[in-house]
Design a protein around this motif. Structure first.
Motif, PDB file in Angstrom:
ATOM      1  N   VAL A  92       0.923  -0.877  -0.102  1.00 35.22           N
ATOM      2  CA  VAL A  92      -0.147   0.317   0.544  1.00 35.22           C
ATOM      3  C   VAL A  92       0.616   1.314  -0.268  1.00 35.22           C
ATOM      4  N   ALA A  93       1.940   1.405   0.502  1.00 36.52           N
ATOM      5  CA  ALA A  93       2.921   1.977   1.342  1.00 36.52           C
ATOM      6  C   ALA A  93       3.379   2.807  -0.945  1.00 36.52           C
ATOM      7  N   ASN A  94       3.775   1.543  -1.372  1.00 38.75           N
ATOM      8  CA  ASN A  94       4.327   1.809  -1.890  1.00 38.75           C
ATOM      9  C   ASN A  94       3.389   2.326  -3.847  1.00 38.75           C
ATOM     10  N   LEU A  95       2.227   2.300  -3.226  1.00 37.56           N
ATOM     11  CA  LEU A  95       0.737   2.878  -4.363  1.00 37.56           C
ATOM     12  C   LEU A  95       0.584   4.395  -4.463  1.00 37.56           C
ATOM     13  N   VAL A  96       0.899   4.639  -2.760  1.00 41.75           N
ATOM     14  CA  VAL A  96       0.838   5.323  -2.097  1.00 41.75           C
ATOM     15  C   VAL A  96       2.077   6.383  -2.169  1.00 41.75           C
ATOM     16  N   ARG A  97       2.915   6.304  -2.890  1.00 42.64           N
ATOM     17  CA  ARG A  97       4.279   6.793  -2.988  1.00 42.64           C
ATOM     18  C   ARG A  97       4.475   6.890  -4.387  1.00 42.64           C
TER      19      ARG A  97
END
Length: 426
Positions: free
Chosen positions: A22-27
């Motif tokens: 999820v953090a990678n998608l947000v980044r």
């Protein structure tokens, strides 16, 4: 540069590995120059675990203290996502429901959002910080923590999007969009490019599990453009803008898409099914003014929603049978209430059946095209599927059938309305 609200459900947040995804998608979304706020649910199964703790502690628990306990699930995931984003080099901070604050009415376990003070979080986003906000949480006027009820994180995300004046609210789920029906039942179900608020509201209310009904109603009221898409994509996935799911839009925007040739207007947009209904029949009810009110007034006061209602033609002796449906979870309560009011209502027998299903066809095209209901009735009749009750709205026709015939009915209707994907695209 756009302002985007991204919402991730419990399955997307189930464990540190998925939180990193999820953090990678947000980044990636932030790396595109967008201002980003993220709304998160508790880890899958966590809310149920916390609810069980409350029941074990006190079967007659205080709803205010219940909210204190169950709201903690989203607090954990919002903090973990902020930490993970920081580990990836992003500026991120969490904002709990009371820190914004997200103001709600004083109705514990089923609060409704009244407003969000978004000035500070907007200023934070404009400084380049990613705001991570727990869904489901709110703050009552008394200063107590509240929760929005099951599925409340979708509503939180739409409310945050409205408050920060976001260009779009992306709801990430375990499906990659809204389909013409459940792809697990119909392999040739097609993903829809866009659906109107009205259609999504009807689909959500009659069994489609993609979005929570309240969130769609709020999006419609506030004019928030919502996109449904999957969080279960590879780490190298391109941002949502280039890999769209399904947009939930106004009828005006839908008409523009049709005029541009980007969407094909169908009479029926989708078919939903719901097996969580139960049928109640009261026989030999007095056929006189006020008799029906005596049936439904106590149910309404108990907060039991009644859906389909059929009152048969009165019998010779001034009596009639009344049939209606209630949510399966409320059947026992409804039965107890009606048995308690038997003398007042004056019915003869109370018969229940929980082995039923509701099948619904939905589409704004029904407003201007006749024959949609007739097609449904004929298609079911051709396959020997008996209709027990019918209810309609301007853009929906629902029928009650035997639960065992649910999948067959969905497949038959999907084909009857020409919704099957072509073989090469299936």
């Amino acid at each position: 540069m756009a302002r985007i609200v991204m919402k991730f459900g419990g399955t997307s947040m189930a464990g540190t590995e998925r939180i990193r995804r999820v953090a990678n998608l947000v980044r990636k979304q932030a790396a595109g120059g967008n201002q980003v706020a993220v709304v998160v649910s508790a880890m899958a199964g966590e809310t149920d675990r916390l609810v069980n703790f409350c029941r074990e502690a006190n079967a007659l628990y205080d709803p205010a203290e219940y909210d204190v306990v169950v709201a903690s699930g989203e607090q954990v995931t919002s903090g973990l996502l902020a930490l993970t984003l920081q580990s990836l080099g992003c500026k991120a901070r969490s904002w709990l429901g009371w820190q914004l604050p997200i103001r709600t009415i004083e109705a514990h376990a089923k609060a409704r959002i009244e407003g969000i003070d978004a000035d500070e979080v907007i200023a934070s986003m404009e400084r380049g910080e990613i705001a991570v906000i727990p869904g489901f949480q709110g703050l009552a006027e008394t200063g107590r923590v509240t929760t929005l009820g099951r599925g409340g994180s979708d509503t939180s995300a739409v409310a945050v999007a409205a408050a920060v004046k976001a260009d779009r609210c992306d709801i990430y789920t375990d499906v990659d969009g809204v389909y013409t029906t459940d792809p697990r039942i119909v392999a040739k179900a097609r993903k829809l490019k866009a659906v109107t608020y009205e259609e999504m509201l009807e689909l959500a209310s009659v069994g489609a599990k993609v979005l929570q009904t309240r969130s769609v109603g709020l999006a419609m009221k506030e004019g928030v453009r919502v996109q449904v898409l999957s969080s279960f994509v590879g780490d190298d996935a391109i941002p949502a803008d280039e890999l769209p799911g399904t947009m939930i839009v106004s009828e005006e925007e839908m008409n523009e898409l049709v005029e541009k040739g980007e969407m094909e207007r169908q009479h029926v947009t989708g078919i939903a099914h719901d097996k969580n209904e139960a049928k109640v029949i009261l026989t030999r009810v007095p056929d006189k003014p006020g008799a029906v009110a005596h049936i439904f007034d106590p149910l309404a006061k108990a907060g039991i929603n009644v859906d389909m209602i059929i009152q048969n033609v009165g019998r010779d002796k001034g009596e009639t049978d009344v049939t209606f449906t209630v949510p399966q979870a409320d059947l026992a309560r409804a039965q107890a209430l009606l048995e308690d009011k038997r003398d007042e209502i004056g019915y003869n027998r109370l018969i229940t059946d929980s082995k039923i299903a509701k099948i619904s066809v939905v589409g704004v095209g029904m407003k201007s095209h006749a024959g949609v209901a007739a097609t449904m009735f004929q298609a079911l009749a051709d396959r020997g599927i008996n209709i027990q009750a019918i209810t309609t709205s301007e853009i929906k026709v629902s029928v009650m059938i035997d639960e065992d015939e649910t999948e067959l009915a969905v497949r038959v209707l999907h084909t009857a309305y020409g919704l099957d994907a072509a073989d090469e695209a299936a």
